[in-house]
Enzyme design. Structure first.
Site, PDB file in Angstrom:
ATOM      1  N   ILE A  36     -48.025 -13.523  59.685  1.00 24.74           N
ATOM      2  CA  ILE A  36     -49.013 -12.480  58.574  1.00 24.74           C
ATOM      3  C   ILE A  36     -47.682 -12.883  57.571  1.00 24.74           C
ATOM      4  O   ILE A  36     -46.692 -12.351  57.647  1.00 24.74           O
ATOM      5  CB  ILE A  36     -49.151 -11.277  58.925  1.00 24.74           C
ATOM      6  CG1 ILE A  36     -50.261 -11.090  59.984  1.00 24.74           C
ATOM      7  CG2 ILE A  36     -49.738 -10.559  57.439  1.00 24.74           C
ATOM      8  CD1 ILE A  36     -50.614 -10.037  60.435  1.00 24.74           C
ATOM      9  N   ASP A  37     -48.273 -13.507  56.402  1.00 22.71           N
ATOM     10  CA  ASP A  37     -47.229 -13.619  55.240  1.00 22.71           C
ATOM     11  C   ASP A  37     -47.759 -12.478  54.083  1.00 22.71           C
ATOM     12  O   ASP A  37     -48.695 -11.758  54.176  1.00 22.71           O
ATOM     13  CB  ASP A  37     -47.562 -15.079  54.515  1.00 22.71           C
ATOM     14  CG  ASP A  37     -48.794 -15.484  54.042  1.00 22.71           C
ATOM     15  OD1 ASP A  37     -49.585 -14.592  53.754  1.00 22.71           O
ATOM     16  OD2 ASP A  37     -49.269 -16.798  53.947  1.00 22.71           O
ATOM     17  N   SER A  38     -47.032 -12.744  52.770  1.00 23.62           N
ATOM     18  CA  SER A  38     -47.305 -11.728  51.990  1.00 23.62           C
ATOM     19  C   SER A  38     -48.881 -11.637  51.398  1.00 23.62           C
ATOM     20  O   SER A  38     -49.290 -10.418  51.107  1.00 23.62           O
ATOM     21  CB  SER A  38     -46.420 -11.934  50.783  1.00 23.62           C
ATOM     22  OG  SER A  38     -46.579 -13.022  50.108  1.00 23.62           O
ATOM     23  N   ASP A  40     -51.424 -12.719  53.371  1.00 25.30           N
ATOM     24  CA  ASP A  40     -52.196 -11.788  54.416  1.00 25.30           C
ATOM     25  C   ASP A  40     -51.834 -10.547  54.277  1.00 25.30           C
ATOM     26  O   ASP A  40     -52.966  -9.645  54.805  1.00 25.30           O
ATOM     27  CB  ASP A  40     -51.667 -12.385  55.908  1.00 25.30           C
ATOM     28  CG  ASP A  40     -51.943 -13.858  55.906  1.00 25.30           C
ATOM     29  OD1 ASP A  40     -53.189 -14.388  55.533  1.00 25.30           O
ATOM     30  OD2 ASP A  40     -51.332 -14.558  56.357  1.00 25.30           O
ATOM     31  N   THR A  41     -50.803  -9.917  54.010  1.00 27.76           N
ATOM     32  CA  THR A  41     -50.536  -8.622  54.037  1.00 27.76           C
ATOM     33  C   THR A  41     -51.246  -7.734  52.996  1.00 27.76           C
ATOM     34  O   THR A  41     -51.948  -6.583  53.412  1.00 27.76           O
ATOM     35  CB  THR A  41     -49.007  -8.249  53.636  1.00 27.76           C
ATOM     36  OG1 THR A  41     -48.087  -8.798  54.773  1.00 27.76           O
ATOM     37  CG2 THR A  41     -48.732  -6.691  53.832  1.00 27.76           C
TER      38      THR A  41
END
Length: 75
Positions: A36-38, A40-41
């Site tokens: 999970i990247d930024s 996705d966050t």
């Protein structure tokens, strides 16, 4: 809302977004390890707000699923 309800909601959204097996997502799992990247966050937070019918404003660094559960339950 209980910690289990929040955890289950988070796991469901992460599993949908990343195709991770829900059984593999633990409290100590980091978002980075789950892929999970930024971006996705941000989308995960929006999904959680809808699912939990609440507003989530992160004002601290959250690195693990357990950190996020604790943060949401404490609000």
């Amino acid at each position: 809302m209980t910690e289990k309800e929040v955890f289950d909601a988070i796991v469901e959204l992460i599993a949908e977004r990343t195709d991770c097996n829900p059984a593999d997502i633990k409290n100590e799992s980091t978002f980075k390890d789950l892929g999970i990247d930024s971006l996705d966050t941000v989308e995960l937070m929006m999904g959680l707000e809808d699912k939990l019918d609440t507003t989530i404003e992160l004002d601290q660094k959250i690195e693990t699923v357990g950190d996020l559960v604790s943060f949401i339950v404490s609000k």
